[in-house]
Write a protein that holds these residues in place. Structure first.
Motif, short mmCIF file in Angstrom:
data_model
loop_
_atom_site.label_atom_id
_atom_site.label_comp_id
_atom_site.label_asym_id
_atom_site.label_seq_id
_atom_site.Cartn_x
_atom_site.Cartn_y
_atom_site.Cartn_z
N ARG A 88 30.24 33.22 82.64
CA ARG A 88 29.89 32.20 81.64
C ARG A 88 29.16 31.05 82.32
O ARG A 88 29.66 30.51 83.32
CB ARG A 88 31.14 31.67 80.94
CG ARG A 88 31.86 32.75 80.13
CD ARG A 88 33.16 32.19 79.57
NE ARG A 88 32.89 31.30 78.44
CZ ARG A 88 33.00 31.69 77.16
NH1 ARG A 88 33.38 32.91 76.87
NH2 ARG A 88 32.74 30.84 76.19
N PHE A 89 28.02 30.65 81.77
CA PHE A 89 27.23 29.58 82.38
C PHE A 89 27.84 28.23 82.00
O PHE A 89 27.39 27.55 81.09
CB PHE A 89 25.76 29.66 81.92
CG PHE A 89 24.86 28.76 82.71
CD1 PHE A 89 24.38 29.15 83.95
CD2 PHE A 89 24.49 27.51 82.22
CE1 PHE A 89 23.56 28.31 84.69
CE2 PHE A 89 23.66 26.67 82.95
CZ PHE A 89 23.20 27.08 84.20
N GLU A 90 28.91 27.88 82.70
CA GLU A 90 29.59 26.60 82.44
C GLU A 90 30.29 26.19 83.74
O GLU A 90 30.58 27.02 84.60
CB GLU A 90 30.58 26.74 81.29
CG GLU A 90 31.54 27.88 81.45
CD GLU A 90 32.30 28.21 80.15
OE1 GLU A 90 33.49 28.54 80.27
OE2 GLU A 90 31.71 28.12 79.06
N PRO A 91 30.57 24.86 83.87
CA PRO A 91 31.13 24.35 85.14
C PRO A 91 32.36 25.11 85.61
O PRO A 91 32.47 25.45 86.80
CB PRO A 91 31.46 22.89 84.79
CG PRO A 91 30.50 22.52 83.71
CD PRO A 91 30.30 23.77 82.91
N ALA A 92 33.29 25.43 84.71
CA ALA A 92 34.53 26.09 85.12
C ALA A 92 34.25 27.46 85.75
O ALA A 92 34.90 27.85 86.72
CB ALA A 92 35.45 26.26 83.91
N GLY A 93 33.26 28.17 85.21
CA GLY A 93 32.92 29.50 85.75
C GLY A 93 32.38 29.39 87.17
O GLY A 93 32.78 30.15 88.07
N LEU A 94 31.48 28.43 87.38
CA LEU A 94 30.89 28.24 88.71
C LEU A 94 31.95 27.78 89.71
O LEU A 94 32.03 28.30 90.84
CB LEU A 94 29.74 27.23 88.64
CG LEU A 94 29.10 26.84 89.98
CD1 LEU A 94 28.57 28.05 90.74
CD2 LEU A 94 27.97 25.83 89.78
N HIS A 101 25.09 33.84 88.92
CA HIS A 101 25.44 33.96 87.50
C HIS A 101 25.11 35.40 87.08
O HIS A 101 24.04 35.91 87.42
CB HIS A 101 24.61 32.95 86.70
CG HIS A 101 24.86 32.97 85.23
ND1 HIS A 101 23.90 32.60 84.31
CD2 HIS A 101 25.96 33.31 84.51
CE1 HIS A 101 24.41 32.72 83.09
NE2 HIS A 101 25.65 33.15 83.18
N GLY A 102 26.03 36.04 86.35
CA GLY A 102 25.87 37.47 86.03
C GLY A 102 24.86 37.76 84.95
O GLY A 102 25.19 38.24 83.86
N VAL A 103 23.57 37.48 85.24
CA VAL A 103 22.49 37.77 84.29
C VAL A 103 21.35 38.50 85.00
O VAL A 103 21.21 38.42 86.22
CB VAL A 103 21.91 36.47 83.66
CG1 VAL A 103 22.89 35.84 82.71
CG2 VAL A 103 21.49 35.48 84.74
N PRO A 155 22.62 30.24 91.01
CA PRO A 155 23.35 30.12 89.74
C PRO A 155 22.45 30.05 88.50
O PRO A 155 22.70 29.28 87.57
CB PRO A 155 24.11 28.80 89.94
CG PRO A 155 23.19 27.98 90.80
CD PRO A 155 22.42 28.94 91.67
N SER A 156 21.39 30.86 88.48
CA SER A 156 20.37 30.75 87.43
C SER A 156 20.91 30.91 86.01
O SER A 156 21.76 31.75 85.76
CB SER A 156 19.28 31.81 87.65
OG SER A 156 18.80 31.77 88.96
N GLU A 167 16.15 23.52 85.85
CA GLU A 167 17.32 23.91 85.06
C GLU A 167 17.41 25.43 84.92
O GLU A 167 18.49 25.98 84.87
CB GLU A 167 17.29 23.23 83.69
CG GLU A 167 17.54 21.73 83.78
CD GLU A 167 18.06 21.12 82.50
OE1 GLU A 167 18.02 21.79 81.45
OE2 GLU A 167 18.51 19.96 82.55
N GLN A 168 16.26 26.12 84.88
CA GLN A 168 16.31 27.59 84.81
C GLN A 168 17.13 28.13 85.96
O GLN A 168 17.87 29.10 85.83
CB GLN A 168 14.91 28.22 84.87
CG GLN A 168 14.96 29.75 84.71
CD GLN A 168 14.10 30.56 85.68
OE1 GLN A 168 12.94 30.27 85.88
NE2 GLN A 168 14.66 31.60 86.27
N LYS A 169 16.99 27.51 87.12
CA LYS A 169 17.68 28.00 88.32
C LYS A 169 19.14 27.53 88.38
O LYS A 169 19.83 27.78 89.37
CB LYS A 169 16.93 27.55 89.58
CG LYS A 169 15.52 28.16 89.69
CD LYS A 169 15.56 29.67 89.85
CE LYS A 169 14.19 30.27 90.04
NZ LYS A 169 14.21 31.74 90.13
#
Length: 486
Positions: free
Chosen positions: A434-440, A405-407, A382-383, A312-314
């Protein structure tokens, strides 16, 4: 003045690798040596380490330590580059096949506290002239396994009544903290008062990582953004208060890439080579990848690759949810790695349902990792959080645009293919905030949209391949830090 530095780590590429720590331990010391420093590495005597270090000679007999008889320190060299390596030989602690931290059932070894306390203790002994021929001025400890080295140094300074080597502690991933029951503190041979809130005690237990953060002279982590993130409640893993207190001692220095190993123009693990100006070979790499995984052989299909621990971290749970979007748009996805059984099974199920466009293989193999990085159009990272991330840096070098993911280090190394970044010749990949389905899903749609515009896609590939994340700049920053301390 030549600075003498001892790097202390639990793994080192090409001897032993479970993650990015090994790549750093293998690449940073040679980069520092190239710049005039005198650097050596200390490793536990795992079977793969003893087998890979040549001309091992005994430096010191250490007798019985941490309830382990016959401990010796040996010194040898790494044949590939002549790096001098110290190895702790302690058969009953280290002579175990497979993973250096976990048994066959994937459970951490019950004596990990002693195994890695010995590593930190020997590092502090080397700073007290254990090797008559060499004395480090800097002890640079990596991650929790080496976290007690700064603590043993401080204890030794108290005993000797004078300063010894200065210490640097690098956090590669704050999520792994080396936590053990409090009763094991008694076996560590540290002063009693070190077990306190101002010391190694962490919520009633013992934390090797906290020891490194508390007792080291300087703390570094592996990207500037991650250095800021770990000072927040959300990403500080219970240590954010200590990290904020030590903010003036904390810096983020981006990891580098060893372009001798990761270079599509000369990579011995690839069937076909290519460069930023001659990209034709990349098409052949893509065909080879589709063939290897039994996917439909279409050169105009957008192919996404994942080389990662499946955790899940990844962010692989988020990616699993976005698979229908990739399939619906006619894309393909190759996933390679091991990890959480639930994620492994979920990915295998989807692959089974879409054999033409989806392939999942469980395991790790360096050659196959290179094949996937070279053959993919997009590499997805997409971590949820990512201290530095090396996969996106390899992807850039191979013209496989990273989707991230922008982190952490991902935010520091990839620029999104937004209209304005494309117009300003800055874009190198796809970033979702944003770490959510729509963002990805939106980032995946941007990848398909850019892929449809071949000229702009190729220009972005070339720009990605021109990025330089070599060890040079990072090694200079570490050297500047050593000089400040010495």
């Amino acid at each position: 003045m030549t600075i003498r530095a001892l790097h202390v780590a639990s793994e080192l590429y090409p001897l032993l690798k479970t993650g990015g720590l090994a790549d750093v331990a293998g690449a940073l010391p040679p980069a520092l040596i190239e710049r005039g420093a005198d650097v050596r590495v200390l490793l536990p005597g795992f079977p793969a380490v003893l087998a890979g270090v040549s001309e091992l000679r005994t430096v010191a007999q250490l007798g019985r330590r941490f309830d382990t008889p016959g401990v010796t320190l040996e010194r040898g060299t790494l044949e590939s580059n002549g790096l001098i390596v110290y190895v702790i030989r302690a058969a009953s602690l280290y002579d175990r096949p497979g993973n250096p931290y976990l048994d066959d059932q994937h459970v951490p070894y019950g004596d990990n506290a002693q195994r890695f306390a010995l590593l930190g203790w020997v590092a502090a002994q080397l700073a007290q002239q254990l090797d008559p021929a060499w004395l480090p001025q800097i002890v640079h400890a990596h991650d929790w396994h080496a976290g007690l080295a700064p603590a043993y140094l401080k204890a030794a300074e108290r005993q000797h009544g004078r300063a010894l080597a200065r210490s640097v502690f690098t956090v590669h991933n704050l999520a792994y903290q080396g936590i053990f029951p409090a009763h094991q503190f008694g076996q560590l041979a540290l002063p009693d008062d070190f077990f306190s809130v101002h010391g190694v005690e962490f919520y009633g237990q013992l934390s090797f990582l906290k020891a490194g953060l508390y007792y080291s002279d300087r703390i570094t982590t592996v990207s500037p953004t991650y250095a800021r993130e770990i000072q927040t409640l959300a990403q500080g893993g219970g240590l954010d208060g200590l990290l904020r207190q030590r903010a003036h001692d904390l810096s983020g220095i981006l990891n580098g890439v060893d372009y001798a190993i990761w270079n599509p123009a000369a990579d011995p693990l690839l069937a076909t080579h290519y460069t930023a100006t001659r990209l034709a070979g990349k098409v052949a790499c893509k065909e080879a990848l589709q063939k290897r995984f039994g996917l439909a052989q279409k050169s105009d299909t957008l192919l996404f690759g994942v080389v990662s621990r499946l955790t899940e971290q990844k962010g692989l749970d988020l990616l699993l949810g976005a698979v229908p979007e990739i399939v619906k748009r006619g894309g393909q996805l190759v996933v390679f790695g091991t990890g959480d059984p639930a994620l492994e099974n979920g990915l295998k199920r989807v692959a089974h349902a879409h054999p033409e466009s989806l392939a999942v293989e469980l395991g790790f193999d360096e050659a196959l990792a290179h094949t996937i990085v070279a053959g993919s159009d997009v590499i997805a990272v997409p971590s949820r959080f990512e201290p530095c991330g090396l996969t996106q840096l390899y992807a850039l070098a191979y013209g496989s645009l990273p989707l991230v993911h922008g982190v952490g280090g991902l935010a520091d190394t990839v620029l999104d293919a937004s209209l304005e970044n494309l117009a300003d010749d800055l874009a190198t990949g796809f970033v979702f905030e944003r770490f959510e389905p729509a963002g990805l899903v939106a980032a995946i749609r941007r990848a398909f949209a850019l892929y449809g515009r071949r000229t702009e896609w190729k220009a972005t590939q070339r720009r990605a391949m021109r990025q330089d994340f070599g060890w040079g700049a990072s090694a200079e920053r570490y050297l500047a830090l050593y000089r400040e301390l010495v």
